[in-house]
Design an enzyme around this catalytic site. Structure first.
Site, PDB file in Angstrom:
ATOM      1  N   LYS A 171       0.828  -1.215   0.000  1.00 43.43           N
ATOM      2  CA  LYS A 171       0.000   0.000   0.000  1.00 43.43           C
ATOM      3  C   LYS A 171       0.863   1.266   0.000  1.00 43.43           C
ATOM      4  CE  LYS A 171      -3.527   2.218   2.919  1.00 43.43           C
ATOM      5  NZ  LYS A 171      -4.195   2.149   4.234  1.00 43.43           N
ATOM      6  N   LEU A 172       2.147   1.099   0.298  1.00 39.12           N
ATOM      7  CA  LEU A 172       3.065   2.232   0.454  1.00 39.12           C
ATOM      8  C   LEU A 172       2.544   3.204   1.526  1.00 39.12           C
ATOM      9  CD1 LEU A 172       4.186   2.937  -3.238  1.00 39.12           C
ATOM     10  CD2 LEU A 172       5.288   1.504  -1.502  1.00 39.12           C
TER      11      LEU A 172
ATOM     12  N   GLU B 263       0.977  -3.205   9.968  1.00 38.85           N
ATOM     13  CA  GLU B 263       1.442  -2.095  10.795  1.00 38.85           C
ATOM     14  C   GLU B 263       2.346  -2.750  11.830  1.00 38.85           C
ATOM     15  OE1 GLU B 263       1.033   1.132  10.613  1.00 38.85           O
ATOM     16  OE2 GLU B 263      -0.281   1.099   8.860  1.00 38.85           O
TER      17      GLU B 263
ATOM     18  N   THR C   9       5.350 -12.576  14.706  1.00 38.04           N
ATOM     19  CA  THR C   9       6.360 -12.055  15.633  1.00 38.04           C
ATOM     20  C   THR C   9       6.390 -12.847  16.940  1.00 38.04           C
ATOM     21  OG1 THR C   9       6.837 -10.120  17.016  1.00 38.04           O
ATOM     22  CG2 THR C   9       4.561 -10.392  16.367  1.00 38.04           C
TER      23      THR C   9
ATOM     24  N   TYR D  37      -0.453  -3.888  19.107  1.00 40.03           N
ATOM     25  CA  TYR D  37       0.259  -4.493  17.969  1.00 40.03           C
ATOM     26  C   TYR D  37       0.285  -6.015  18.103  1.00 40.03           C
ATOM     27  CZ  TYR D  37       4.262  -6.376  15.403  1.00 40.03           C
ATOM     28  OH  TYR D  37       5.066  -7.172  14.616  1.00 40.03           O
TER      29      TYR D  37
ATOM     30  N   LEU E  46      14.123   1.162  17.372  1.00 42.48           N
ATOM     31  CA  LEU E  46      15.260   1.518  18.225  1.00 42.48           C
ATOM     32  C   LEU E  46      16.583   1.733  17.460  1.00 42.48           C
ATOM     33  CD1 LEU E  46      16.274   1.749  21.267  1.00 42.48           C
ATOM     34  CD2 LEU E  46      17.019  -0.597  20.972  1.00 42.48           C
TER      35      LEU E  46
ATOM     36  N   PRO F 162      16.312   8.444  23.456  1.00 38.98           N
ATOM     37  CA  PRO F 162      15.295   8.215  24.502  1.00 38.98           C
ATOM     38  C   PRO F 162      15.165   6.734  24.882  1.00 38.98           C
ATOM     39  CG  PRO F 162      14.229   8.543  22.372  1.00 38.98           C
ATOM     40  CD  PRO F 162      15.701   8.669  22.132  1.00 38.98           C
TER      41      PRO F 162
ATOM     42  N   TYR G 243      13.652   3.914  27.018  1.00 39.33           N
ATOM     43  CA  TYR G 243      12.439   3.765  27.830  1.00 39.33           C
ATOM     44  C   TYR G 243      12.763   3.118  29.179  1.00 39.33           C
ATOM     45  CZ  TYR G 243       9.941   4.420  23.354  1.00 39.33           C
ATOM     46  OH  TYR G 243       9.472   4.890  22.146  1.00 39.33           O
TER      47      TYR G 243
HETATM   48  P1  NAD Z   1       7.463  -2.353   8.071  1.00 38.89           P
HETATM   49  O1  NAD Z   1       6.534  -1.490   8.850  1.00 38.89           O
HETATM   50  O2  NAD Z   1       8.834  -1.887   7.767  1.00 38.89           O
HETATM   51  O3  NAD Z   1       6.781  -2.697   6.654  1.00 38.89           O
HETATM   52  C1  NAD Z   1       5.428  -3.006   6.515  1.00 38.89           C
HETATM   53  C2  NAD Z   1       5.053  -2.880   5.038  1.00 38.89           C
HETATM   54  O4  NAD Z   1       3.658  -3.218   4.906  1.00 38.89           O
HETATM   55  C3  NAD Z   1       5.221  -1.460   4.464  1.00 38.89           C
HETATM   56  O5  NAD Z   1       5.854  -1.523   3.218  1.00 38.89           O
HETATM   57  C4  NAD Z   1       3.792  -0.959   4.350  1.00 38.89           C
HETATM   58  O6  NAD Z   1       3.617  -0.021   3.282  1.00 38.89           O
HETATM   59  C5  NAD Z   1       3.032  -2.254   4.075  1.00 38.89           C
HETATM   60  N1  NAD Z   1       1.617  -2.145   4.460  1.00 38.89           N
HETATM   61  C6  NAD Z   1       1.110  -1.670   5.633  1.00 38.89           C
HETATM   62  N2  NAD Z   1      -0.232  -1.706   5.608  1.00 38.89           N
HETATM   63  C7  NAD Z   1      -0.593  -2.232   4.403  1.00 38.89           C
HETATM   64  C8  NAD Z   1      -1.827  -2.535   3.792  1.00 38.89           C
HETATM   65  N3  NAD Z   1      -2.996  -2.276   4.417  1.00 38.89           N
HETATM   66  N4  NAD Z   1      -1.834  -3.078   2.555  1.00 38.89           N
HETATM   67  C9  NAD Z   1      -0.666  -3.328   1.911  1.00 38.89           C
HETATM   68  N5  NAD Z   1       0.537  -3.054   2.435  1.00 38.89           N
HETATM   69  C10 NAD Z   1       0.578  -2.509   3.670  1.00 38.89           C
HETATM   70  O7  NAD Z   1       7.463  -3.741   8.825  1.00 38.89           O
HETATM   71  P2  NAD Z   1       8.624  -4.831   8.994  1.00 38.89           P
HETATM   72  O8  NAD Z   1       9.393  -4.507  10.195  1.00 38.89           O
HETATM   73  O9  NAD Z   1       9.305  -5.039   7.702  1.00 38.89           O
HETATM   74  O10 NAD Z   1       7.733  -6.123   9.342  1.00 38.89           O
HETATM   75  C11 NAD Z   1       7.230  -6.943   8.311  1.00 38.89           C
HETATM   76  C12 NAD Z   1       6.436  -8.079   8.935  1.00 38.89           C
HETATM   77  O11 NAD Z   1       7.278  -8.838   9.788  1.00 38.89           O
HETATM   78  C13 NAD Z   1       5.257  -7.627   9.781  1.00 38.89           C
HETATM   79  O12 NAD Z   1       4.198  -8.514   9.570  1.00 38.89           O
HETATM   80  C14 NAD Z   1       5.782  -7.710  11.209  1.00 38.89           C
HETATM   81  O13 NAD Z   1       4.726  -7.952  12.108  1.00 38.89           O
HETATM   82  C15 NAD Z   1       6.715  -8.897  11.089  1.00 38.89           C
HETATM   83  N6  NAD Z   1       7.836  -8.918  12.033  1.00 38.89           N
HETATM   84  C16 NAD Z   1       8.673  -7.847  12.151  1.00 38.89           C
HETATM   85  C17 NAD Z   1       9.762  -7.912  13.018  1.00 38.89           C
HETATM   86  C18 NAD Z   1      10.747  -6.764  13.168  1.00 38.89           C
HETATM   87  O14 NAD Z   1      11.624  -6.815  14.009  1.00 38.89           O
HETATM   88  N7  NAD Z   1      10.651  -5.712  12.364  1.00 38.89           N
HETATM   89  C19 NAD Z   1       9.981  -9.068  13.764  1.00 38.89           C
HETATM   90  C20 NAD Z   1       9.101 -10.139  13.634  1.00 38.89           C
HETATM   91  C21 NAD Z   1       8.040 -10.065  12.757  1.00 38.89           C
HETATM   92  O1  TDX Z   2      12.890   5.190  21.352  1.00 33.95           O
HETATM   93  C1  TDX Z   2      12.898   4.025  21.779  1.00 33.95           C
HETATM   94  N1  TDX Z   2      13.411   3.752  23.021  1.00 33.95           N
HETATM   95  C2  TDX Z   2      13.431   2.513  23.565  1.00 33.95           C
HETATM   96  O2  TDX Z   2      13.924   2.317  24.682  1.00 33.95           O
HETATM   97  C3  TDX Z   2      12.352   2.923  21.016  1.00 33.95           C
HETATM   98  C4  TDX Z   2      11.769   3.174  19.650  1.00 33.95           C
HETATM   99  C5  TDX Z   2      12.391   1.668  21.576  1.00 33.95           C
HETATM  100  N2  TDX Z   2      12.891   1.464  22.828  1.00 33.95           N
HETATM  101  C6  TDX Z   2      12.894   0.094  23.372  1.00 33.95           C
HETATM  102  C7  TDX Z   2      11.561  -0.615  23.337  1.00 33.95           C
HETATM  103  C8  TDX Z   2      11.957  -2.063  23.154  1.00 33.95           C
HETATM  104  O3  TDX Z   2      12.237  -2.659  24.407  1.00 33.95           O
HETATM  105  O4  TDX Z   2      13.761  -0.675  22.549  1.00 33.95           O
HETATM  106  C9  TDX Z   2      13.248  -2.003  22.341  1.00 33.95           C
HETATM  107  C10 TDX Z   2      13.036  -2.211  20.854  1.00 33.95           C
HETATM  108  O5  TDX Z   2      11.980  -1.361  20.446  1.00 33.95           O
HETATM  109  P1  TDX Z   2      11.426  -1.358  18.943  1.00 33.95           P
HETATM  110  O6  TDX Z   2      12.567  -1.145  18.010  1.00 33.95           O
HETATM  111  O7  TDX Z   2      10.261  -0.425  18.894  1.00 33.95           O
HETATM  112  O8  TDX Z   2      10.976  -2.868  18.754  1.00 33.95           O
HETATM  113  P2  TDX Z   2       9.952  -3.792  19.558  1.00 33.95           P
HETATM  114  O9  TDX Z   2       8.933  -3.000  20.279  1.00 33.95           O
HETATM  115  O10 TDX Z   2      10.766  -4.764  20.373  1.00 33.95           O
HETATM  116  O11 TDX Z   2       9.231  -4.546  18.327  1.00 33.95           O
HETATM  117  C11 TDX Z   2      10.006  -4.984  17.181  1.00 33.95           C
HETATM  118  O12 TDX Z   2      10.278  -6.358  17.233  1.00 33.95           O
HETATM  119  C12 TDX Z   2       9.223  -7.258  17.032  1.00 33.95           C
HETATM  120  C13 TDX Z   2       9.275  -4.656  15.884  1.00 33.95           C
HETATM  121  O13 TDX Z   2       8.977  -3.265  15.845  1.00 33.95           O
HETATM  122  C14 TDX Z   2       8.034  -5.475  15.720  1.00 33.95           C
HETATM  123  O14 TDX Z   2       7.426  -5.213  14.458  1.00 33.95           O
HETATM  124  C15 TDX Z   2       8.421  -6.923  15.794  1.00 33.95           C
HETATM  125  O15 TDX Z   2       7.290  -7.738  15.720  1.00 33.95           O
END
Ligand code: NAD
Ligand code: TDX
Length: 352
Positions: A36-37, A86, A132, A158, A198, A213, A215
């Protein structure tokens, strides 16, 4: 082209690495990247594969069921790797409805479109749902791990939305015989991650001399995995995982946030040519995240023993590569932190 694989969320962080891996490794497969970007999706993440003959981009919302049906028909989709979501916990605390809509209803639309298109002919088809470790809730600092049998206990909007989507995926397997597989991964890091998470947020703030920041007291623990290792795990599970099964993916790499932040500060200062300790003063303890899970840690034995997957990068190497990438690609971060994101940042952390 032999077959079409639909990758949703392919313009996001992890999705772009999965698309890049699949486009290069499977030249006979048409890779349809559907996204969806939203603020998190960025075509620049795919610039190096955009011209590949087996790459197709579709801009669409997964919640649009009619559109999902049309995409399955038009490309005769045989495999799905579903990453669109999301993904930021802090945003989910402010706006849970968007998370329920995309993560739950969007996943449901895709499941429905897949089960209609594959009705009566599921041979060779596969729906891989990317989830996740946060669905399992929080661990104490006691050396225990999440396994595939751990009871779901989500705490944030989430993780509740992801847990709900996981349940729908399993329900479609059990009720309609949809050939599904689910993987639950720990925290990813690496290039192209949106700088609200983070690691990229803090690297950018160190570069700009802004506060970091942390947490609460920074004692929360996460299990970090380099994003390309997650993409390789998805490749293994999508092709060789057993239908109806769940696979945990993790880095076996636990860090307390505060210790990780100190590594980031040291690495970024060194690469920026700053004297050691130069940016330490930026570390700022702020109010804790509501419902902040204390610790995540994954037991990835099943994936290792069944499919032979292991993380390939040591953390020190992965962090060095990651910090270097963000410092070398400042324009990428500057582009995605201007406009709408600048307002978001201000709301979250105040004017700097
Ligand atoms: P991200 O937020 O970087 O990317 C999400 C993508 O989904 C974006 O390109 C966004 O445009 C697209 N999107 C959002 N809503 C949409 C919709 N309604 N229709 C079509 N596209 C849509 O997320 P990410 O960190 O790459 O995570 C990807 C997947 O992996 C997610 O399902 C997340 O729950 C899972 N995941 C992430 C992590 C992590 O550490 N980032 C860890 C475990 C699992
Ligand atoms: O500003 C910050 N300060 C801080 O202390 C942010 C953004 C995060 N944090 C802490 C919260 C968490 O304990 O750092 C840790 C990591 O935070 P995030 O990067 O927001 O990740 P988290 O909440 O652990 O979730 C991530 O991992 C699992 C991804 O965003 C998810 O999409 C995934 O499913």
């Amino acid at each position: 082209m032999k077959r079409t694989i639909l990758i949703t969320g392919g313009a996001g962080f992890i999705g772009s690495h999965v698309v890049r891996l699949f486009v290069g490794k499977y030249p006979d497969c048409r890779i349809v990247c559907l996204d969806k970007l939203t603020y998190a999706g960025n075509p620049a993440n795919l610039a190096d594969v955009a011209q590949a003959p087996n790459f197709v981009f579709v801009k669409a919302d997964i919640c649009d069921l009619e559109r999902m049906r049309a995409v399955f028909r038009e490309y005769d989709v045989e495999g799905v790797i579903h990453l669109a979501a999301e993904s930021h916990v802090d945003r989910s605390i402010r706006d849970p409805f968007t998370f329920a809509r995309t993560n739950v209803l969007g996943t449901l639309s895709l499941l429905q479109a897949a089960s209609e298109h594959w009705a009566g002919k599921t041979e060779g088809k596969r729906f891989h749902h990317i989830s996740t470790d946060e669905v399992y809730g929080a661990l104490q600092a006691d050396g225990t791990f999440f396994t595939e049998a751990t009871r779901y206990d989500p705490h944030s909007p989430y993780s509740a939305s992801k847990a709900s989507s996981d349940h729908f995926v399993r329900a479609f397997h059990d009720t309609y015989g949809l050939p599904t597989v689910v993987s639950n991964c720990s925290n990813n890091y690496g290039p192209y991650q949106f700088p609200e998470k983070l690691i990229p947020l803090f690297i950018n703030n160190i570069r700009l001399g802004r506060p970091l920041p942390v947490y609460g007291r920074g004692e929360n623990v996460r299990d970090w995995l380099y994003v390309e290792d997650h993409a390789r795990a998805i490749d293994a599970i999508f092709h060789r995982g057993r239908i109806g099964e769940t696979y945990n993916i993790g880095g076996c790499n636990e860090w307390r946030n505060i210790d990780l932040v100190r590594v980031l500060v040291r690495t970024a200062d060194r690469l920026l040519g700053n004297p050691e300790g130069h940016s330490e003063h930026l570390i700022t303890f702020v109010a804790d995240r509501a419902g902040h899970d204390l610790r995540y840690a994954i037991d990835a034995r099943k994936l290792r023993e069944e499919l032979g997957w292991e993380p390939s990068l040591q953390f020190e190497e992965g962090i060095e590569k990651t910090v270097r990438w963000y410092l070398d690609n400042r324009k990428w971060t500057d582009d995605v932190t201007s406009g709408e994101y600048a307002n978001y940042y201000e709301q979250m952390y105040g004017r700097r």
